[in-house]
Motif scaffolding. Structure first.
Motif, PDB file in Angstrom:
ATOM      1  N   UNK A  35       0.852  -1.199   0.000  1.00  0.00           N
ATOM      2  CA  UNK A  35       0.000   0.000   0.000  1.00  0.00           C
ATOM      3  C   UNK A  35       0.875   1.232   0.000  1.00  0.00           C
ATOM      4  N   UNK A  36       0.450   2.287  -0.696  1.00  0.00           N
ATOM      5  CA  UNK A  36       1.153   3.559  -0.563  1.00  0.00           C
ATOM      6  C   UNK A  36       0.645   4.260   0.692  1.00  0.00           C
ATOM      7  N   UNK A  37       1.394   5.245   1.179  1.00  0.00           N
ATOM      8  CA  UNK A  37       1.053   5.784   2.495  1.00  0.00           C
ATOM      9  C   UNK A  37      -0.163   6.703   2.448  1.00  0.00           C
ATOM     10  N   UNK A  38      -0.565   7.161   1.253  1.00  0.00           N
ATOM     11  CA  UNK A  38      -1.806   7.947   1.155  1.00  0.00           C
ATOM     12  C   UNK A  38      -3.023   7.023   0.966  1.00  0.00           C
ATOM     13  N   UNK A  39      -2.768   5.710   0.847  1.00  0.00           N
ATOM     14  CA  UNK A  39      -3.831   4.728   0.646  1.00  0.00           C
ATOM     15  C   UNK A  39      -4.649   5.001  -0.609  1.00  0.00           C
ATOM     16  N   UNK A  40      -3.951   5.444  -1.652  1.00  0.00           N
ATOM     17  CA  UNK A  40      -4.599   5.606  -2.950  1.00  0.00           C
ATOM     18  C   UNK A  40      -4.516   4.321  -3.753  1.00  0.00           C
ATOM     19  N   UNK A  73      10.965  -1.324  -7.010  1.00  0.00           N
ATOM     20  CA  UNK A  73      11.903  -0.840  -5.986  1.00  0.00           C
ATOM     21  C   UNK A  73      11.144  -0.073  -4.901  1.00  0.00           C
ATOM     22  N   UNK A  74      11.617  -0.228  -3.665  1.00  0.00           N
ATOM     23  CA  UNK A  74      10.851   0.275  -2.523  1.00  0.00           C
ATOM     24  C   UNK A  74      11.802   0.927  -1.529  1.00  0.00           C
ATOM     25  N   UNK A  75      11.575   2.210  -1.239  1.00  0.00           N
ATOM     26  CA  UNK A  75      12.401   2.905  -0.257  1.00  0.00           C
ATOM     27  C   UNK A  75      11.623   3.134   1.023  1.00  0.00           C
ATOM     28  N   UNK A  76      11.415   4.388   1.381  1.00  0.00           N
ATOM     29  CA  UNK A  76      10.699   4.711   2.614  1.00  0.00           C
ATOM     30  C   UNK A  76       9.185   4.708   2.453  1.00  0.00           C
ATOM     31  N   UNK A  77       8.714   4.395   1.252  1.00  0.00           N
ATOM     32  CA  UNK A  77       7.279   4.323   0.945  1.00  0.00           C
ATOM     33  C   UNK A  77       6.559   5.636   1.242  1.00  0.00           C
ATOM     34  N   UNK A  78       7.173   6.752   0.872  1.00  0.00           N
ATOM     35  CA  UNK A  78       6.516   8.047   1.090  1.00  0.00           C
ATOM     36  C   UNK A  78       6.077   8.691  -0.221  1.00  0.00           C
ATOM     37  N   UNK A 144      11.809   9.305   7.440  1.00  0.00           N
ATOM     38  CA  UNK A 144      11.544   7.958   6.927  1.00  0.00           C
ATOM     39  C   UNK A 144      11.873   7.781   5.455  1.00  0.00           C
ATOM     40  N   UNK A 145      11.843   8.834   4.673  1.00  0.00           N
ATOM     41  CA  UNK A 145      12.139   8.648   3.247  1.00  0.00           C
ATOM     42  C   UNK A 145      13.608   8.285   3.082  1.00  0.00           C
ATOM     43  N   UNK A 146      13.913   7.584   1.980  1.00  0.00           N
ATOM     44  CA  UNK A 146      15.275   7.108   1.762  1.00  0.00           C
ATOM     45  C   UNK A 146      15.908   7.797   0.553  1.00  0.00           C
ATOM     46  N   UNK A 147      17.225   7.848   0.578  1.00  0.00           N
ATOM     47  CA  UNK A 147      17.981   8.518  -0.477  1.00  0.00           C
ATOM     48  C   UNK A 147      17.641   7.947  -1.857  1.00  0.00           C
ATOM     49  N   UNK A 148      17.451   6.632  -1.926  1.00  0.00           N
ATOM     50  CA  UNK A 148      17.104   6.022  -3.214  1.00  0.00           C
ATOM     51  C   UNK A 148      15.796   6.560  -3.760  1.00  0.00           C
ATOM     52  N   UNK A 149      14.838   6.758  -2.886  1.00  0.00           N
ATOM     53  CA  UNK A 149      13.570   7.353  -3.304  1.00  0.00           C
ATOM     54  C   UNK A 149      13.736   8.819  -3.660  1.00  0.00           C
ATOM     55  N   UNK A 150      14.521   9.539  -2.872  1.00  0.00           N
ATOM     56  CA  UNK A 150      14.794  10.950  -3.191  1.00  0.00           C
ATOM     57  C   UNK A 150      15.425  11.081  -4.571  1.00  0.00           C
ATOM     58  N   UNK A 151      16.339  10.161  -4.883  1.00  0.00           N
ATOM     59  CA  UNK A 151      17.007  10.198  -6.187  1.00  0.00           C
ATOM     60  C   UNK A 151      16.047   9.818  -7.305  1.00  0.00           C
ATOM     61  N   UNK A 152      15.304   8.728  -7.089  1.00  0.00           N
ATOM     62  CA  UNK A 152      14.507   8.231  -8.211  1.00  0.00           C
ATOM     63  C   UNK A 152      13.289   9.107  -8.464  1.00  0.00           C
ATOM     64  N   UNK A 153      12.900   9.947  -7.486  1.00  0.00           N
ATOM     65  CA  UNK A 153      11.810  10.899  -7.740  1.00  0.00           C
ATOM     66  C   UNK A 153      12.319  12.324  -7.899  1.00  0.00           C
ATOM     67  N   UNK A 154      13.631  12.525  -7.865  1.00  0.00           N
ATOM     68  CA  UNK A 154      14.202  13.885  -7.940  1.00  0.00           C
ATOM     69  C   UNK A 154      13.494  14.795  -6.931  1.00  0.00           C
ATOM     70  N   UNK A 155      13.632  14.484  -5.653  1.00  0.00           N
ATOM     71  CA  UNK A 155      12.879  15.165  -4.607  1.00  0.00           C
ATOM     72  C   UNK A 155      13.182  16.660  -4.550  1.00  0.00           C
TER      73      UNK A 155
END
Lengths: 481, 481
Positions: A35-40, A73-78, A144-155
């Motif tokens: 599940x995503x954290x917004x439950x969409x 791929x799954x990081x902090x799920x944010x 909670x978010x992870x660097x891999x997620x920050x990179x792959x979404x260009x946070x």
């Protein structure tokens, strides 16, 4: 649909590809990963695989390529857009990077740090801080978010005006490609013109072109001095002019420039304890301004005071107050940061994560605000956010007493009209949250058709089997090979 | 080999694809387009085509795609690596962008400017200056080099430490693809997360993946205050430490940090009029430091003085002098900028354009310097340049009385040894000059093999016919399609 479409023999192969057989298969333990954290969104998977190092990621990818199994791929799920949630087929595995949380190297002389993708953003910030450096990326979810997620979404986040997006903070990358090869461009060089820049293919592509396993990131001097002010501006156009002149008069020290409308002050003073009206009289539009410098003796306050006095003389600014203590500064930030919470207290809200050329922001607010006034009688405009980098949270807040269900049911129609106007002004319908599985239709509507076609060509070239985060950013294609 | 391998009918088609039949065919007029300015390469072409606008570039590319004719994009012809010179076959056309020199839009509020590829860099700087903004890219050849060349080679120059490479200055691009489609990602947005970042595929790829026709570029506040000093440092390791502490104590205002060895002072004072020894006594290593700020009243000089006093106390710095007048500042810069000219007076020089992690620079100079001392008795080390961004001009200067031919004949062997050491320290053999046709063998030797393979895959995906700047960056491949 069967419980799983991945044969048990393959699952066993995956299990033996990671040290200590580190996988999760039990339904209740798998639950948080589907599940995503917004439950969409919600999906299914027979297995969450937790590699410990890059070689294990490569092993997993090779097995999946052999059997044409989708990898999420799954990081902090944010993710705000369902970018890390598997689909409902049960035919995709989840690859969680959280075991790969080593800080490989802290390099204060290089103003750099080399970390693995599973590091929490806050841990990277802390490691930089420990050597008197700043890693400037800062987000609500940084714990909670992870660097891999920050990179792959260009946070993005709150420091983009000064330091840029995640993309701008990257020196080098290590990436596992769709066939299991490991791409090593993990260099800490400021200048390197040896062929195509491969890093930016993977940054912001949400795991659909490769799996980022480590990065070398830029660090900066730690800010030592701060000057903060709340400024009542004549209108959004005046805010844009103030920003332009302040960038020059402050010596480009503007770190924060957040637009705050009267409604945000009303809602936060009403719903959030400890927030009070920041100036003597109410105004329609405010800006929260902050300058920072690594020089402790830097005369930031006098620079800000001088610039604001001049802006009052020229009519751009109606009133302003500098925070004269840490307590006052925190109160101003509390008002800004509690806007989303105050909105929740006040009922439903229809949200947009848009960006515009800075010079088009005033026109956008006028035209989009006019459209809302005439088309959404049960809503009122709450346009606020990172004016400094052109990114507005253009939200429409339910009016007191309106029916929330009726109000929210119109969201798709309203969003379409707002995004059409954003497109007309050459803005972006997704400034910092990406596409994931939520905004694919928007991408297809608004993206330059040649750009969209080229994206598909790149996907086919880099992931010909379509196994990397299938159905994210781009729709799944049927493959003939 | 025939005079031309392109049929006359096709040449006529190309001629009619550009307004006013704007092509060059006469041998003496073609001449300047078939040699690079260092005279390392020379080629042939039956036609130089000069499109006036993006649609005409697209027309030309479509015709070339249909007939599989190679296209060599051509800007100001200042490439150090033969990147804009056609091969000797006569089967490639030259596409000169110089007619496309419009400044499409100057956007002071957005701190942005939108220009066509054929603009001279100096014209873009001037257009920014006219609205009190800075376009920070600055190169020796800025009067003649063009923005399209700066983009396609990811140009560096003297302001990279503060403002980044050309890549870092780009907001949006317009690109003609290998089949004539026009990619429009010419946005002026600071935040835009709508799919893959396509811009960085074309920046730095030297015209081999697409032809950049226009760009939206970042502008900055114009510097108003400057503090300049010449600093004698204990050794290169001390220079690296000084840089790290100065970035913090100056509030990241360091714009210039150039390493200058004693030999450079000796040669410039001997060969260049008006250059004198900058400090009372001679020292082995110097750094030219400059801080700039857009705040005119910024206390840069006292910040620099304080930092240098502290560095003297800690033994990093042996002596230092601040420029107390514009004349003194210009004299220091004259010394730095006349190093190449002084080297020419002093005989032959074997050059390297390398970069290293900043923390590895001292080790590199020690080890590479030791190698030169024991292997090149007729040469002496002249390591100088942009220490601030890790980019050294690691040159070996012929000793007085040495035989220049014998000395220069050993260049390939020496360069191989130096580049091998650079690779061992994870540096780059081409920091800012790119690959062109000069450094393809180096690329094949030193590039991560997965990265090199991925580059070839991208080339095949984006230019399947191999018509875009063939034989640059990557060797020509025989195509089966």
């Amino acid at each position: 649909m069967s419980q799983t479409q991945i044969p048990v023999a393959v699952l066993n192969q995956l299990k033996s590809a990671v040290s200590a057989g580190d996988v999760i298969e039990q339904a209740e333990q798998v639950e948080p990963f589907v599940h995503d954290f917004r439950h969409l969104f919600s999906g299914r998977t027979p297995m969450v695989v937790l590699p410990d190092n890059t070689a294990e990621v490569a092993n997993v990818v090779r097995i999946c390529a052999e059997h044409r199994i989708g990898i999420v791929p799954h990081g902090g799920n944010t993710s705000y857009c369902g970018g890390a949630t598997p689909d409902a087929s049960g035919s995709q595995i989840v690859l969680a990077l959280k075991r790969m949380h080593r800080i490989r190297k802290v390099q204060p002389l290089d103003y750099a740090i080399t970390v693995e993708s599973g590091c929490a953003l806050a841990d990277v910030q802390a490691a930089a801080d420990a050597v008197e450096r700043l890693f400037p990326l800062s987000l609500g979810s940084e714990g909670s978010c992870q660097i891999g997620g920050n990179l792959s979404t260009n946070a993005g986040g709150t420091a983009v005006l000064r330091y840029g997006m995640m993309r701008d903070l990257v020196l080098g990358l290590e990436v596992v490609l769709a066939d299991g090869r490991v791409l090593d461009v993990l260099k800490d060089l400021r200048k390197d013109n040896t062929g195509y820049d491969l890093r930016h293919l993977f940054i912001g592509s949400e795991g659909t072109l490769g799996i980022i396993t480590a990065a070398c990131l830029k660090l900066f001097p730690k800010p030592a001095g701060t000057a903060t002010a709340i400024v009542a501006v004549r209108d959004p156009a005046a805010a844009v002019q103030l920003l332009a002149s302040l960038r020059t008069s402050s010596g480009d020290a503007v770190t924060t420039f957040e637009l705050i409308p009267r409604l945000a002050v009303d809602l936060t003073t009403r719903h959030i304890s400890g927030v009070s009206d920041p100036l003597d009289r109410p105004h329609e539009w405010y800006v929260l301004v902050e300058l920072t410098s690594a020089r402790p003796e830097d005369a930031l306050e006098s620079a800000l005071e001088g610039a604001l006095a001049q802006a009052i003389d020229s009519g751009l600014v109606l009133d302003a107050a500098l925070a004269s203590s840490l307590r006052q500064r925190e109160a101003l930030w509390r008002m800004r940061e509690s806007v989303p919470e105050a909105q929740r207290h006040a009922g439903g809200s229809i949200k947009h994560d848009v960006s515009l050329p800075i010079s088009a922001i005033a026109e956008f607010i006028t035209r989009a605000g006019g459209w809302v006034a005439s088309h959404v009688p049960d809503g009122q405009l709450m346009a606020y956010g990172h004016l400094g980098d052109g990114n507005l949270h253009f939200n429409i807040q339910q009016r007191d007493g309106a029916d929330v269900k009726v109000f929210l049911a119109r969201a798709p129609t309203i969003q379409r009209a707002i995004h059409d106007l954003v497109a007309e002004l050459r803005g972006s319908f997704s400034a910092e949250h990406g596409i994931g599985q939520l905004k694919i239709a928007e991408l297809e509507r608004y993206k330059d058709p040649v750009a969209l076609a080229l994206m598909r060509e790149l996907k086919r070239a880099l992931d010909p089997l379509g196994i990397l985060n299938p159905g994210k950013v781009l729709r799944k294609e049927s493959r003939t090979s």
